[in-house]
Scaffold this motif. Structure first.
Motif, short mmCIF file in Angstrom:
data_model
loop_
_atom_site.label_atom_id
_atom_site.label_comp_id
_atom_site.label_asym_id
_atom_site.label_seq_id
_atom_site.Cartn_x
_atom_site.Cartn_y
_atom_site.Cartn_z
N ASP A 1 68.90 40.74 36.00
CA ASP A 1 67.94 41.65 35.34
C ASP A 1 67.70 42.88 36.24
O ASP A 1 67.68 43.95 35.84
CB ASP A 1 66.70 40.88 35.26
CG ASP A 1 66.58 40.04 34.22
OD1 ASP A 1 67.38 40.31 33.20
OD2 ASP A 1 65.93 38.73 34.09
N LYS A 2 67.54 42.68 37.46
CA LYS A 2 67.54 43.72 38.57
C LYS A 2 68.69 44.70 38.48
O LYS A 2 68.29 45.95 38.80
CB LYS A 2 67.21 43.26 39.89
CG LYS A 2 65.75 42.55 39.83
CD LYS A 2 65.50 41.95 41.38
CE LYS A 2 64.24 41.16 41.58
NZ LYS A 2 63.63 40.72 42.80
N GLU B 1 70.70 45.45 36.18
CA GLU B 1 70.93 46.08 35.04
C GLU B 1 69.91 47.11 34.83
O GLU B 1 69.91 48.37 34.52
CB GLU B 1 70.68 45.02 33.86
CG GLU B 1 71.91 44.59 33.45
CD GLU B 1 71.56 43.59 32.19
OE1 GLU B 1 70.59 43.32 31.60
OE2 GLU B 1 72.60 43.10 31.72
N GLN B 2 68.57 46.89 35.40
CA GLN B 2 67.80 48.02 35.68
C GLN B 2 68.24 49.10 36.55
O GLN B 2 67.93 50.16 35.86
CB GLN B 2 66.30 47.37 36.14
CG GLN B 2 65.56 46.60 35.16
CD GLN B 2 64.36 45.88 35.73
OE1 GLN B 2 64.06 46.01 36.97
NE2 GLN B 2 63.60 45.25 34.91
N ALA B 3 68.58 48.90 37.54
CA ALA B 3 69.32 49.95 38.52
C ALA B 3 70.49 50.73 37.88
O ALA B 3 70.28 51.95 37.93
CB ALA B 3 69.56 49.33 39.81
N ASN C 1 70.89 51.07 34.55
CA ASN C 1 70.39 51.86 33.43
C ASN C 1 69.75 53.15 34.13
O ASN C 1 69.88 54.10 33.41
CB ASN C 1 69.48 51.00 32.70
CG ASN C 1 70.15 50.21 31.64
OD1 ASN C 1 71.13 50.66 30.99
ND2 ASN C 1 69.83 49.04 31.48
N THR C 2 68.89 52.84 35.06
CA THR C 2 68.19 54.06 35.87
C THR C 2 69.42 55.06 36.18
O THR C 2 69.18 56.20 35.86
CB THR C 2 67.40 53.71 36.89
OG1 THR C 2 66.35 52.77 36.61
CG2 THR C 2 66.64 54.83 37.59
#
Length: 149
Positions: free
Chosen positions: A103-104, A106-108, A110-111
């Motif tokens: 999750d973390k 993927e967030q990074a 995507n950013t």
């Protein structure tokens, strides 16, 4: 004069072709690589979810050894998984820890992809400005309008 205008048009076209379009290609290639990583993490998340939902304690799978050459493998204990965390390092996680990490990550990713998308938009805007400048130079008084750009 016409010579100066032609020289400027040539310089602008050269800058657009050699610099801006190459920069755009590089940014889009980098973004595509990030999207590939995101897809791999999504696939990993889906596999972990299947393992957890079906309460698999062991399983057989196909492993890519490289160059799309696969070998059958048997996983004796599915309670732990090794995840590539970057820079060539792999860490052992429980399935729940792996999901949290994914999750973390993927967030990074995507950013970073959003930043590259904005950068690509800026480069496209610069290309448009230069093409409009070229069109204006070609439509100066005493010159005929270009057929197409």
């Amino acid at each position: 004069t016409d010579k100066d205008t032609e020289r400027k048009v040539f310089e602008y076209e050269k800058f657009v072709d050699e610099r801006l379009k190459q920069d755009l290609k590089n940014v889009l290639d980098d973004r595509d690589k990030l999207y590939e990583q995101i897809a791999q993490y999504l696939q990993l998340r889906n596999n972990i979810t299947v393992i957890k939902e079906n309460q698999l304690k062991q399983m057989k799978t196909m492993v890519n050894l490289g160059c799309d050459f696969y070998a059958q493998a048997e996983v004796a204990d599915t309670s732990f998984i090794f995840v590539n965390v970057g820079l060539g390092f792999h860490l052992q996680f429980t399935l729940d820890e792996a999901l949290t990490f994914i999750d973390k990550k993927e967030q990074a990713l995507n950013t970073r992809a959003e930043v590259l998308t904005r950068k690509a938009s800026e480069i496209k805007a610069h290309i448009k400005v230069f093409l409009e400048a070229i069109a204006e130079l070609l439509q100066l008084p005493g010159r005929s309008a270009p057929a197409s750009i």
